[in-house]
Enzyme design. Sequence first.
Site, short mmCIF file in Angstrom:
data_model
loop_
_atom_site.label_atom_id
_atom_site.label_comp_id
_atom_site.label_asym_id
_atom_site.label_seq_id
_atom_site.Cartn_x
_atom_site.Cartn_y
_atom_site.Cartn_z
N CYS A 97 -1.32 -2.24 -3.82
CA CYS A 97 -0.48 -1.82 -2.84
C CYS A 97 -0.15 -3.69 -2.46
CB CYS A 97 -1.15 -1.29 -1.88
SG CYS A 97 -2.31 -0.21 -3.02
N CYS B 127 -6.67 -1.33 -1.66
CA CYS B 127 -5.77 -1.65 -3.13
C CYS B 127 -5.17 -2.60 -3.54
CB CYS B 127 -5.00 -0.10 -2.80
SG CYS B 127 -3.29 -0.26 -4.50
#
Length: 283
Positions: A39, A36
């Site tokens: 993230c 991700c």
Amino acid sequence: MQANNIVDVTTQNFQQVLIEQSRERLVIIDFWADWCEPCKQLMPTLEAIANKYPDDVLLAKLNCDEQQELAMQFGVRSLPTVAFFKDGQPVDSFAGVKSQSDIEAMLEPHLPSPSDDLIQQAQAKLAEQDNDAAYTLAKQAYDVDSTNLAAKKVLIAAAIAMGRLEQAQQLLQSISLADQDADYQQLKARVELAEQAADSPELRALVEQADQQPDDIELQLQVAAKLHEAQRAEEALERLFALLQKDRSNDTVKKSLIDLLQALPDGDPLAATYRRRLYSMMY
């Protein structure tokens, strides 16, 4: 190397982190995954916040790929997701990437206020019956954050202990109806009892006698001392100032006035007000 307040969450420690740790400080859970990219953008921001609040925040990083069961238990639907836990309960959350300032604005209601430490110190001094120190600390806490209900309550308690009953009444009246809880009712009852105690028949008779003999300096000084003992400092100060206005050269009155001012605790608004009056009168 991770800071002491940054941990990785696993099935083995998540209960200790969420239940036990969140009773001591705010826990920020960062749900993330290695694939991700958002993230990876968010994590340095969360780590910077953890480093900024080492005593008040614990950053708990939960890798959703490695801890899929935990991620499912929390109902995570997108990454990154961040949840805030306090006392074992979720108090706020967001999904996606946010700036550090935006996240800190979300944290603010859940972090200790600058006045909290002063409030605790004031409460400890009240318990020790060190009323002067308690009043000074409580006034500082209130000055830091006058919207803090706990600061207002501890200042009311300290004001009662110091005999500042008019101030206590004014502070009580400023508490909204929604906040008039059991603590409020107890403080209100204490003010009423203190008012009764400060108005004994003996003192009332002495005050009446002094009012009828305004030129009797010894009697006025005696009444001022008794008023001070009854924690009615403002009335005592007013009586001494009335004497000094009649005779500014009276050293006995001047000394009594200065002694009373010096006896007031640091931060007492009475002290600042009457010191200014004394200065303007003498100079």
